[in-house]
Scaffold this active site. Sequence first.
Site, PDB file in Angstrom:
ATOM      1  CG  HIS A  27       9.496   0.285  -0.058  1.00 28.03           C
ATOM      2  ND1 HIS A  27       8.852   0.775   1.274  1.00 28.03           N
ATOM      3  CD2 HIS A  27       8.453  -0.061  -0.812  1.00 28.03           C
ATOM      4  CE1 HIS A  27       7.400   0.523   1.083  1.00 28.03           C
ATOM      5  NE2 HIS A  27       7.136  -0.060  -0.057  1.00 28.03           N
ATOM      6  CD  GLU A  42       5.358   1.838  -3.281  1.00 31.58           C
ATOM      7  OE1 GLU A  42       4.500   1.044  -3.535  1.00 31.58           O
ATOM      8  OE2 GLU A  42       6.179   2.052  -2.472  1.00 31.58           O
TER       9      GLU A  42
HETATM   10  P1  13P Z   1       0.162  -1.620  -0.033  1.00 28.26           P
HETATM   11  O1  13P Z   1      -0.225  -1.946  -1.612  1.00 28.26           O
HETATM   12  O2  13P Z   1      -0.063  -2.758   0.859  1.00 28.26           O
HETATM   13  O3  13P Z   1      -0.566  -0.270   0.206  1.00 28.26           O
HETATM   14  O4  13P Z   1       1.453  -1.270  -0.172  1.00 28.26           O
HETATM   15  C1  13P Z   1       2.092  -0.470  -1.244  1.00 28.26           C
HETATM   16  C2  13P Z   1       3.612  -0.754  -0.960  1.00 28.26           C
HETATM   17  O5  13P Z   1       4.395  -0.066  -0.262  1.00 28.26           O
HETATM   18  C3  13P Z   1       4.387  -1.489  -2.194  1.00 28.26           C
HETATM   19  O6  13P Z   1       5.768  -1.144  -2.196  1.00 28.26           O
END
Ligand code: 13P
Length: 274
Positions: free
Chosen positions: A109, A187
């Site tokens: 992450h 992401e």
């Molecule tokens: P948010 O949905 O709070 O933007 O976070 C996304 C995230 O990092 C999920 O792993």
Amino acid sequence: MTKKFSRKIGQKIVIGNWKMNPLTVAEAKRIIVSVKKAAKKLNRTKVVICPPSPFIGYALPRVPEKSTAKGVVSVGAQDVFYEEQGAFTGEVSARQLADMDLGYVIVGHSERRRAGEGAFAAETDVVVAKKAIAVAQAGMVAVLCVGETVRDAHGEYLDFLRNQIRASLQGFSKKYIEERRLVVAYEPVWAIGAKEAMTPTLIHEMTIFVKKVLADLYGQEEAFDVPVLYGGSVNFRNAADIIRGGEVNGLLVGRESVNAPGFAELIRAVDEVK
Ligand code: 13P
């Protein structure tokens, strides 16, 4: 270790990454009860929640992961250490998580990749790859997070992403892909914790790009079977459009996953997308 996980093709996956939330056990239990209740009505969506490790015990399903019972909410971890056991204070191994019947582990992450104090571990791609392998070896699914920090006008972010995916999967064998032990969560760092998600059109472009990178690594057919999720400011309002327009196989949700009514609505909305 060859525990098999059933994941029907076409099934969508919604993973709730609770991060370091909520504050109390009581609130964690309240969210878990709400998610389990909402999940009972789902037909084509798999729900996974990844609570902070001390709360994992409260979230574990009473039925085993391989059960086909409707509405089973799987439980995952937010991180793992790649060594199996030993003198590693504060760490948890993949074997230990697998022994608790966890099905999924998030690795790489961006909040762990970044440098800084405390939890911000400046994890490198090399470390992330070792973690992904440890997860697959222990018979679980690695949810590999990737994404560019910034988007430049010249498309350099595409090279960055390609390199990050390749390096984070260094040594992750094709056998694990065939055993379905990989999920990729795209992401874009700039869209995490933001006001707005990336647009479905851009997400679609990036999904294709991620699949292409995976195809170059593992072959076209194999890459097709790897679910690609989107994460970054997903909420109950935009979730269905992102699934439909972004053509992703699911979502990795932060803030909205600890908002019990919002998350219940989100998984319902995703499940309605045919
Ligand atoms: P948010 O949905 O709070 O933007 O976070 C996304 C995230 O990092 C999920 O792993």
